[in-house]
Structure formats: C-alpha cells, structure tokens
Design a protein around this motif. Structure first.
Motif, PDB file in Angstrom:
ATOM      1  N   MET A 153       0.673  -1.190   0.069  1.00 54.94           N
ATOM      2  CA  MET A 153      -0.365  -0.112   0.122  1.00 54.94           C
ATOM      3  C   MET A 153       1.252   1.112  -0.349  1.00 54.94           C
ATOM      4  O   MET A 153       1.331   1.437   0.824  1.00 54.94           O
ATOM      5  CB  MET A 153      -0.975   0.102   1.119  1.00 54.94           C
ATOM      6  N   THR A 154       1.349   1.474  -0.778  1.00 52.66           N
ATOM      7  CA  THR A 154       1.689   2.952  -1.549  1.00 52.66           C
ATOM      8  C   THR A 154       1.797   3.485  -0.228  1.00 52.66           C
ATOM      9  O   THR A 154       3.272   4.379   0.569  1.00 52.66           O
ATOM     10  CB  THR A 154       2.191   3.271  -2.648  1.00 52.66           C
ATOM     11  N   ALA A 155       1.069   4.501   0.303  1.00 52.93           N
ATOM     12  CA  ALA A 155       0.629   5.277   1.627  1.00 52.93           C
ATOM     13  C   ALA A 155       1.445   5.071   2.571  1.00 52.93           C
ATOM     14  O   ALA A 155       2.193   5.909   3.323  1.00 52.93           O
ATOM     15  CB  ALA A 155      -1.015   5.911   1.303  1.00 52.93           C
ATOM     16  N   TYR A 156       1.662   3.700   3.200  1.00 54.38           N
ATOM     17  CA  TYR A 156       2.717   3.325   4.028  1.00 54.38           C
ATOM     18  C   TYR A 156       4.045   4.059   4.469  1.00 54.38           C
ATOM     19  O   TYR A 156       3.982   3.555   4.607  1.00 54.38           O
ATOM     20  CB  TYR A 156       2.031   2.054   4.551  1.00 54.38           C
ATOM     21  N   ASN A 157       4.376   4.099   3.015  1.00 62.11           N
ATOM     22  CA  ASN A 157       5.773   3.776   2.503  1.00 62.11           C
ATOM     23  C   ASN A 157       6.105   5.496   2.945  1.00 62.11           C
ATOM     24  O   ASN A 157       6.764   6.510   2.208  1.00 62.11           O
ATOM     25  CB  ASN A 157       6.134   3.942   1.194  1.00 62.11           C
ATOM     26  N   GLN A 158       5.754   5.832   4.135  1.00 59.60           N
ATOM     27  CA  GLN A 158       6.103   7.544   4.821  1.00 59.60           C
ATOM     28  C   GLN A 158       5.907   7.115   6.312  1.00 59.60           C
ATOM     29  O   GLN A 158       5.827   6.467   7.187  1.00 59.60           O
ATOM     30  CB  GLN A 158       4.939   8.277   4.615  1.00 59.60           C
ATOM     31  N   ALA A 159       6.979   8.558   6.057  1.00 61.09           N
ATOM     32  CA  ALA A 159       7.000   8.155   8.445  1.00 61.09           C
ATOM     33  C   ALA A 159       7.997   9.727   8.870  1.00 61.09           C
ATOM     34  O   ALA A 159       8.422  10.522   8.011  1.00 61.09           O
ATOM     35  CB  ALA A 159       8.362   7.610   8.224  1.00 61.09           C
ATOM     36  N   GLY A 160       7.865  10.074   9.812  1.00 65.11           N
ATOM     37  CA  GLY A 160       7.433  11.120  10.491  1.00 65.11           C
ATOM     38  C   GLY A 160       8.775  10.828  11.756  1.00 65.11           C
ATOM     39  O   GLY A 160       8.822  10.055  12.385  1.00 65.11           O
ATOM     40  N   ALA A 161       9.411  12.191  12.379  1.00 65.59           N
ATOM     41  CA  ALA A 161      10.014  12.063  13.326  1.00 65.59           C
ATOM     42  C   ALA A 161      10.835  13.310  14.227  1.00 65.59           C
ATOM     43  O   ALA A 161       9.886  14.210  13.171  1.00 65.59           O
ATOM     44  CB  ALA A 161      11.974  11.300  13.260  1.00 65.59           C
ATOM     45  N   LEU A 162      10.810  13.254  15.222  1.00 62.58           N
ATOM     46  CA  LEU A 162      10.802  14.437  15.957  1.00 62.58           C
ATOM     47  C   LEU A 162      12.162  14.684  17.108  1.00 62.58           C
ATOM     48  O   LEU A 162      12.724  13.761  17.586  1.00 62.58           O
ATOM     49  CB  LEU A 162       9.693  14.606  16.671  1.00 62.58           C
ATOM     50  N   VAL A 163      13.130  15.565  16.178  1.00 66.04           N
ATOM     51  CA  VAL A 163      14.454  15.547  17.362  1.00 66.04           C
ATOM     52  C   VAL A 163      14.281  17.058  17.978  1.00 66.04           C
ATOM     53  O   VAL A 163      14.299  17.435  17.717  1.00 66.04           O
ATOM     54  CB  VAL A 163      15.623  15.268  16.220  1.00 66.04           C
ATOM     55  N   HIS A 164      14.850  16.820  19.948  1.00 65.71           N
ATOM     56  CA  HIS A 164      15.025  17.718  20.166  1.00 65.71           C
ATOM     57  C   HIS A 164      16.294  18.088  21.041  1.00 65.71           C
ATOM     58  O   HIS A 164      17.436  17.003  20.933  1.00 65.71           O
ATOM     59  CB  HIS A 164      14.110  18.017  20.988  1.00 65.71           C
ATOM     60  N   ILE A 165      17.314  19.217  20.734  1.00 68.56           N
ATOM     61  CA  ILE A 165      18.541  18.894  21.253  1.00 68.56           C
ATOM     62  C   ILE A 165      18.245  20.339  22.717  1.00 68.56           C
ATOM     63  O   ILE A 165      17.773  20.849  22.283  1.00 68.56           O
ATOM     64  CB  ILE A 165      19.630  19.306  20.184  1.00 68.56           C
ATOM     65  N   TYR A 166      18.991  19.766  23.645  1.00 68.55           N
ATOM     66  CA  TYR A 166      18.522  20.441  25.069  1.00 68.55           C
ATOM     67  C   TYR A 166      19.544  21.550  25.699  1.00 68.55           C
ATOM     68  O   TYR A 166      20.864  21.341  24.366  1.00 68.55           O
ATOM     69  CB  TYR A 166      18.272  19.846  26.387  1.00 68.55           C
ATOM     70  N   GLN A 167      19.682  22.347  26.031  1.00 68.20           N
ATOM     71  CA  GLN A 167      21.186  23.280  26.019  1.00 68.20           C
ATOM     72  C   GLN A 167      22.352  22.433  26.780  1.00 68.20           C
ATOM     73  O   GLN A 167      23.729  22.827  26.898  1.00 68.20           O
ATOM     74  CB  GLN A 167      20.385  24.415  27.162  1.00 68.20           C
ATOM     75  N   ASP A 168      21.999  21.326  27.502  1.00 64.90           N
ATOM     76  CA  ASP A 168      22.576  20.962  27.594  1.00 64.90           C
ATOM     77  C   ASP A 168      23.472  19.979  27.009  1.00 64.90           C
ATOM     78  O   ASP A 168      24.189  18.581  27.267  1.00 64.90           O
ATOM     79  CB  ASP A 168      22.863  19.808  29.339  1.00 64.90           C
ATOM     80  N   GLY A 169      22.931  19.596  25.192  1.00 66.15           N
ATOM     81  CA  GLY A 169      23.693  18.971  24.643  1.00 66.15           C
ATOM     82  C   GLY A 169      23.048  17.117  24.681  1.00 66.15           C
ATOM     83  O   GLY A 169      23.785  16.558  23.439  1.00 66.15           O
ATOM     84  N   SER A 170      22.241  17.249  25.406  1.00 68.28           N
ATOM     85  CA  SER A 170      21.215  15.849  25.726  1.00 68.28           C
ATOM     86  C   SER A 170      20.434  15.999  24.562  1.00 68.28           C
ATOM     87  O   SER A 170      19.618  17.226  23.682  1.00 68.28           O
ATOM     88  CB  SER A 170      20.447  15.531  26.862  1.00 68.28           C
ATOM     89  N   ILE A 171      19.862  14.556  23.676  1.00 69.36           N
ATOM     90  CA  ILE A 171      19.523  14.970  22.233  1.00 69.36           C
ATOM     91  C   ILE A 171      18.358  14.061  22.503  1.00 69.36           C
ATOM     92  O   ILE A 171      18.058  12.662  23.350  1.00 69.36           O
ATOM     93  CB  ILE A 171      19.379  14.195  21.433  1.00 69.36           C
ATOM     94  N   HIS A 172      16.418  14.562  22.458  1.00 65.02           N
ATOM     95  CA  HIS A 172      15.437  13.661  22.659  1.00 65.02           C
ATOM     96  C   HIS A 172      15.151  13.023  21.513  1.00 65.02           C
ATOM     97  O   HIS A 172      15.055  14.534  20.096  1.00 65.02           O
ATOM     98  CB  HIS A 172      14.307  14.437  23.107  1.00 65.02           C
ATOM     99  N   LEU A 173      14.811  12.182  20.867  1.00 60.53           N
ATOM    100  CA  LEU A 173      14.249  11.382  20.067  1.00 60.53           C
ATOM    101  C   LEU A 173      12.808  10.556  19.939  1.00 60.53           C
ATOM    102  O   LEU A 173      13.037   9.601  20.569  1.00 60.53           O
ATOM    103  CB  LEU A 173      15.076  10.286  19.348  1.00 60.53           C
ATOM    104  N   ASN A 174      11.698  10.805  19.061  1.00 65.73           N
ATOM    105  CA  ASN A 174      10.822  10.710  19.002  1.00 65.73           C
ATOM    106  C   ASN A 174       9.998  10.013  17.641  1.00 65.73           C
ATOM    107  O   ASN A 174      10.451  11.264  16.721  1.00 65.73           O
ATOM    108  CB  ASN A 174       9.614  11.011  19.518  1.00 65.73           C
ATOM    109  N   HIS A 175       9.954   8.685  17.605  1.00 73.94           N
ATOM    110  CA  HIS A 175       9.446   8.738  16.006  1.00 73.94           C
ATOM    111  C   HIS A 175       8.322   7.777  15.530  1.00 73.94           C
ATOM    112  O   HIS A 175       8.073   7.372  16.620  1.00 73.94           O
ATOM    113  CB  HIS A 175      10.747   8.045  14.832  1.00 73.94           C
ATOM    114  N   GLY A 176       7.636   7.453  14.307  1.00 77.57           N
ATOM    115  CA  GLY A 176       6.588   6.562  14.545  1.00 77.57           C
ATOM    116  C   GLY A 176       7.113   4.859  14.241  1.00 77.57           C
ATOM    117  O   GLY A 176       5.941   4.473  14.387  1.00 77.57           O
ATOM    118  N   GLY A 177       7.362   4.712  14.098  1.00 75.59           N
ATOM    119  CA  GLY A 177       8.200   3.403  14.503  1.00 75.59           C
ATOM    120  C   GLY A 177       7.922   2.721  16.335  1.00 75.59           C
ATOM    121  O   GLY A 177       8.067   3.256  17.064  1.00 75.59           O
ATOM    122  N   THR A 178       7.574   1.331  15.978  1.00 72.15           N
ATOM    123  CA  THR A 178       7.373   0.983  17.094  1.00 72.15           C
ATOM    124  C   THR A 178       8.692  -0.335  17.549  1.00 72.15           C
ATOM    125  O   THR A 178       9.162  -0.926  16.551  1.00 72.15           O
ATOM    126  CB  THR A 178       5.716   0.307  17.500  1.00 72.15           C
TER     127      THR A 178
END
Length: 778
Positions: free
Chosen positions: A460-485
């Motif tokens: 199903m062609t429409a399923y071939n897409q994904a999103g992700a969210l990345v934050h970098i905080y002031q101390d240089g630590s990184i927050h990652l979230n994406h749609g995969g389980t």
C-alpha cells in the motif's frame, strides 16, 4: 557439542554501523523493562473481559445478561448498542468487522459483549454467566470446506500475468501439476494483547496499547467513540513481541477499553487470558497452491500457472494485501518466461487471519520452492542445480522481469548462493549424506540449500512514509521520537544510532522516547520490514535540519567558511578552535537558534496499479541463502536439525549484532512454522490448539546444533537507504525453507530419490512418518 557462531566486521567508525547492544537488553534480562501490565495502575482502575460466542456460525436469537450484571464486582456490561460512534474496527475500510456482534456470529469466540468489573477475575467469571440462544447455520473452517460450499471471497482477488502462459504451457518438453497445502501459524508473542485507557476532559482519552500501529488504533478509537482523532492519544513504549499480530489485532481491546473508560469515568485495563487471546486474534493465513508448470529436459522453467487460495477467516482484515504479497513472491528467486498467478482469498468461519512476519511472502515463496523440488525429483537432479538454472539474471540478460513487471536491478542471489555453497561445503556433504543413507536402515539424513529474494516496501503505497521529532536541549542531550514501534527487534537503538551519527556524539546522549501519536502524527505500521528504512530516514532528516542550523550559527559566530566547521566525536571544530558539542549547543540557544526539528521521509520510485498488475511495488530486494542438514528417524518421524549455515544480505548493516539476532530469530520462527506449529479446529469450529499445552513453538533445544550465521559484508544497497542498509525483519524468516526441503530429501531417500515426497508443512513427526510410509509402499 552444540555450537552457534556468527561473523561480523565493523570497519566503519561512528555510532551508525556499530554492533551496539539493544537499548533495553539489560532490562529484558533483569525484568525491569516496563510493559503495559507493569505500569502502576491509577486509583480505581477497572478491568474488562470478553463475552465470546460458542458457535462458529449462527444467528443470535436472544441474549440474557441478567446474571452477568448481577455478578460480584460488575459495574457495566457493554453491548453493541452502547457504542457511541461506529460499531466497526475493519482496518481496510470495508466496514465488515463489528467491534461487538449484533445479530450474527461468524466464528467461535467472536466477542458479543464486554464485562467491566472491579477486578480481572470478577470480569472473567461474570462473562461466563450469559445465556445466549442461537440458530446454527452451516459453517466451514478450512480451504476445502470453503471451496466445497462456494464460499465468497473476502476481497477482490488479484491476477499477475506476463507472456502467454495459456499458450506456452503446452509447448515445453515436460509438464507437471501438483498441490501444496501450507499451514498457518500463531504469533505467540510473549506479551499478549493488552490495552489500558484513561479518560480525560471533554472528548479526550489516552490509551496505552501494545500495538505495531498506534495511528490505526487512534483512528479506530476515535471512530468507535465518534470523536476527532486529535482527542485520542495512543502510547506504546515497547511490546513483548508482535510479528504482525499487533498490527490490527489490538484494535478491539483498545477500543473496548476506551469506550468503557469514557462511559465510567475511570481507567480501564483489558488483558485477555492467553487462551482467549489465541481464540479471538488472527493468525498466519493457511494457503493451498495449485500449480501447473512446463519445463525442459534440463529443468529450465518455461511457463507457470498457479492459484494461491487462502483461508482468510470471517472478514477482510489484511487478507487483501497478504494474498497480494503472496503473488509478489510466487516467483521466489526465479525467472518465469510465461506466468499466470491468481489469488483466491476465501471466507471461512474462523477468526480473521492477519499480518504475520513475511505477510504472505513466505507462502508465495514456498509454492515456488515446491515447484523447483518437483522438477528436480522428476529429472533425478539436485534441487540446487535446478535453482541456479532458473535464477533471475543480470540486467541485459532478458531474465530480469518479475510477474508484476518490475525489473530486478540489484540481483545478487547467484553470488550469495555460490559463496554459501562453497563455505558450507555443500557438495561434499551432500555426497556424504547420500552415501550415509545407503547404509543406514533407520536414520536418514537430508541437506538443502535454498535462496531468498524478498521485496521491501509496503504494497500500500501510502504507508511508505514516516515522521520523526528531534530536540536538542541546552546541555547537549538529545530527545528522539518517531513513528516506529519497538517490539524487541532493536528499531529504537538503530534509529538512535542514526541520530547520534548525524551529530557524531555518543549514543548515550540520545534519549529514546515512547512512540506516541501526540508527537508524531499519521504514522505507518511498524511492519513490512520497513521500520529502520522509514523511521531512520525521517530521524536523519530532522537531525540534518538541526545540524545545518548549528553549522550556520558556527559560521556566523566564528566568521569561518562552511568547510571549516567539522563535527568531531562529541565536539565541533570551528576554524582553529575545537569546542565541546554541548558548549556549541548552549551558545546556539542563547543566539536563539531553533534546536528542534520534525523530519519526514517517503520512499521514492515505488508505484503500483493493482488492476493492471503492473508497477514497482518494491524499492529494492533483500537476499539471503541457508543450507540446512537434518536427520530423521524413519520409525517415529522425529527429526533433528544438525547444522545450518546462513549468508544474508543486509546491505551495510546499521547494527550487525542486532541484525544477526534478527536473522537467527527469524530463522527459528520460520522453522516453527514449517515443522512444529500446527493449528487445528474441531468439527464445531473451536480452535483446539489454543495454549502452550496444545501448540508447539520451537524450543531452544530445537535450534540447529551447529548454527553459523554470516552477513554478506561486501553488500551495499544500490538505493540510497539510511546508511545504505537493507531491511532484515522479514527476509530471514524464509531461510527456514531449507529445513523443510532437507527433511524432504531425507524422506525421499526411502524411495531412492525417485519421487518428490510432497511433504506439506507443518512437517510434524506424524506427517514425516506418514510420508515415509507412503514411499515405502511404492
């Protein structure tokens, strides 16, 4: 002595491509990994249980729930009339899957009502007190019954054709017809289906669901409640296994919990018993493949005509795309000059079958391998010789077009097989096995080397897409979230490696957060082996945006050209100065640089016209091969896998250790499907293999006694996937076909290899013994 080995070589620096441990491995082995049933329940949490039909197919004449409502601890009994929105959880938009049955039941165990009580035990006990009157209707539970009774198709079938098979099939010097019946399989995830819903203000509800597809659960909960999607939040930190069984099958439990939570204003948890879980959730599709094949005296295939009939169950679920993918892999690794393939998705009065690792591909591929096996025995040749003769060729050979008209541009199957044939010493071992069988009256051995070519992408062609969210905080630590389980397969750590690599920092800086529809919307299922491909690229896109902003800031702040900004391990060189990564990040923050980004990716090049049976449904192919040796006892039918050698193509592996684990696990699970795991319904339509006591998954002792697994280190994906890697979730599953064919060779030795045993899976000891006895009678 038992031996398991694997070989990897990490020659690339940086977090990506390194053999890092699974991010939760230490939690898994110490019992500290938190699953939904481990979450501390809110005060006054209620518990739910299903009221299930005890008929396979019947009209519901009356339902008396008085005793259920009066049972201790019961607060509410939910029926279809209580659903505020739509009584439907069909995943393909056909609206043929009611959440709770109304006037008719169509499989034994179909939910009719749900009980909400103070405790789980009270809910389960009360659910058994209902008095329901039925009028029984004719039912059938298998493919033969469906065909005999003229069962309808649950979805429109698909046909693939190339060339003129109807004309050409009679022209070759040889022709044979046959049939293979392929059994289904229970997912048997360690963590069963579970959902917990907590009501919020207004329309809001939050659901913790053990699901591979949080966005679909979100849509279904909103649909059933009659509210917008934005009011529903689905959270999934991890699953204790999924294998496709949690792509659509968790919808029921999440929806019922959500409706009850909103109705009663209290948290509601739904965790079915294992027997109930197995009775009401879908499984791998059984298939029956009827084939007609024409070939020449050397064994080269000229034309193939095959029908792939499937036991789909009572509603569509994912049977359409599953049976489509079976046809996509009905060629396995072989070029068919003339071919006609048809699917036959049949309705049965059983639970609706669903996604399972390989998604129909294993069944399609097994049909092709049976054809190869038939030709080999008909000609008195080694099946490997027939395989190599029929492989797809290189571009320009005229042997690169699939039955669905996609060109195989990245073919490495011949190289993979050649290397494994040499490294496993296949030829010498086969000769030794034939000599052994001549002088062994009871124990017989077999060996087989089988290939895998598996297409990667959602059909199903429409399923071939994904999103992700990345934050970098002031101390240089990184927050990652994406749609995969994360279901134990290591997706989270792989995507974290991608982000760490983008900034050239230690992976410990990257916080992997639970998948939630509140952060990344409209996600695709974690399925089709595409989790790393899609989410890795989306996360990289987000990281790339932030990295570019940091580079622009450094150029402006230090007044240097772009080429003088370099990300070193945990630090950044700007001109002649080297600053720690977190120092640069903090400075960028004070300069008001945006340190957050949403990434997105969609798979290029793919397109598909189902009506025409033409297109490019797959972005690329993953390849592999396995050589397995077995011993069988001809007096009992028992067998042992003595040795397996695997060479598998994962491109440039994102994490060799994780990929090796996927290959080993997929192979053993495939062994279970083909040898020990047998589903059985009685004449009343009841699933009798509904618990560990009656359903046999492979044990640790069933694995190959010598197990050698190696990655094709020379491989690199020709397509620009993340890190030039290839998918690894599903392709290794089909490597287990080598075990079935090795058992088949051992059985064939009884009749001096003159007859194809036609040993249908699962090849349980009983079936092996019957096959032996059939050949003895010849």
């Amino acid at each position: 002595m038992d031996k398991t080995t694997f070989e990897t070589k990490n020659t690339i620096n940086g977090p990506m491509h390194a053999s890092l441990r699974h991010d939760s491995a230490h939690k898994h082995v110490t019992g500290t990994a938190e699953y939904i049933d481990d979450i501390r329940e809110p005060a006054d949490t209620l518990h739910a249980a299903l009221g299930m039909a005890d008929r396979a197919h019947a009209e519901i004449l009356s339902v008396n729930l008085d005793a259920v409502k009066a049972a201790p601890g019961v607060l509410w009994v939910m029926t279809a009339d209580d659903i505020p929105g739509f009584n439907d959880v069909g995943s393909t938009g056909q609206h043929d899957e009611p959440l709770l049955a109304t006037n008719k039941v169509e499989f034994h165990g179909q939910p009719i009502f749900a009980v909400i009580a103070e405790t789980r035990d009270q809910a389960r006990r009360a659910a058994r007190l209902a008095k329901i009157e039925y009028r029984d209707l004719p039912h059938w539970t298998d493919i033969e019954g469906a065909v005999t009774n003229g069962a309808p198709l649950v979805v429109k079938p698909m046909t693939l054709q190339r060339g003129a098979p109807e004309v050409e099939i009679g022209k070759a010097s040889r022709r044979l017809q046959g049939r293979i019946e392929i059994g289904g399989q229970e997912h048997f995830y360690l963590e069963g289906q579970i959902a917990m819903a907590i009501p919020g203000e207004d329309d809001d509800v939050t659901v913790w669901s053990s699901t591979q597809h949080p966005s679909e659960v979100q849509h279904m909960v909103a649909h059933v409640l009659g509210i917008p999607n934005h009011a529903v939040t689905i959270n999934t930190r991890r699953m204790g296994g999924g294998f496709g069984g949690k792509e659509t099958q968790g919808n029921h439990f999440a929806c019922l919990a959500a409706v009850a939570a909103k109705k009663l204003g209290r948290a509601v948890k739904f965790r079915p018993d294992r027997d109930e879980d197995m009775a009401v959730t879908g499984k791998r599709h059984d298939f029956r493949v009827d084939y007609d094949v024409a070939f020449d005296d050397e064994g080269r295939i000229h034309a193939v005509n095959a029908t792939y009939a499937a036991r789909c169950g009572w509603c569509a679920d994912l049977s359409g795309p599953v049976t489509d993918r079976a046809l996509f892999h009905a060629d396995s690794s072989y070029f068919y000059p003339h071919v006609h393939l048809t699917s036959q998705p049949l309705k049965t009065h059983t639970v609706s079958n669903t996604a399972f690792r390989g998604f129909g591909g294993p069944q399609g591929m097994l049909g092709a391998e049976r054809i190869i096996e038939e030709i080999a025995y008909a000609l008195g040749k080694d099946p490997l010789e027939i395989r190599k003769l029929n492989f797809y060729g290189q571009p320009g050979s005229g042997r690169t077009t699939t039955p669905y008209h996609q060109e195989v541009e990245d073919n490495v199957i011949a190289r993979v097989v050649e290397e494994l044939e040499r490294s496993s010493d296949y030829q010498a071992r086969r000769k030794a096995i034939i000599a052994f069988n001549e002088n062994s009256p009871v124990i017989r051995k077999g060996i087989a080397l089988t290939p895998v070519k598996f297409g990667i992408s959602f059909t199903m062609t429409a399923y071939n897409q994904a999103g992700a969210l990345v934050h970098i905080y002031q101390d240089g630590s990184i927050h990652l979230n994406h749609g995969g389980t994360e279901m134990g397969q290591g997706l989270y750590v792989k995507v974290a490696q991608v982000v760490a690599d983008a900034f050239n920092v230690d992976i410990e800086r990257v916080k992997i957060t639970a998948t939630t529809t509140a952060k990344v919307p409209n996600t695709s299922a974690t399925a089709a082996s595409s989790g790393s491909d899609l989410n890795g690229m989306a996360a990289y896109d987000a990281a790339r945006q932030i990295r570019e902003r940091l580079i622009d800031f450094a150029m402006r702040q230090w007044d240097v050209p772009r080429e003088e900004v370099e990300f070193l391990p945990n630090r950044v060189r700007v001109g002649t100065e080297v600053v720690p990564f977190d120092t640069l990040v903090r400075a960028a923050y004070y300069d008001r640089v945006q340190l957050s980004a949403a990434g997105f990716y969609k798979t290029p090049k793919i397109h598909w016209d189902r009506e025409a049976g033409r297109g490019r449904p797959f972005y690329y192919y993953a390849y592999g091969a396995a050589c397995s040796e077995v011993s069988i006892d001809t007096l009992t039918g028992e067998y042992m896998v003595d040795r397996t050698d695997i060479l598998h193509d994962v491109g440039r592996s994102l994490n060799p250790a994780i990929d090796i684990g996927q290959i080993e696990g997929g192979f053993v699970q495939g062994m279970g499907w083909l040898t020990t795991e047998e589903l059985w319904w009685d004449d009343k339509g009841r699933l009798r293999t509904h618990a560990p006591s009656t359903y046999k998954i492979p044990l640790a002792s069933d694995r190959p006694k010598v197990f050698n697994v190696k990655l094709a280190e020379w491989s690199e994906n020709a397509e620009p996937t993340i890190g030039r890697s290839k998918a690894v979730g599903e392709p290794p599953f089909m490597l287990a076909i080598s075990v079935l064919e090795a058992i088949s060779m051992a059985v064939a030795s009884i009749a001096d290899y003159r007859e194809c045993p036609r040993l249908d899976p699962p090849a349980t000891p009983e079936r092996v013994l019957m096959a032996v006895e059939r050949l003895k009678a010849l």
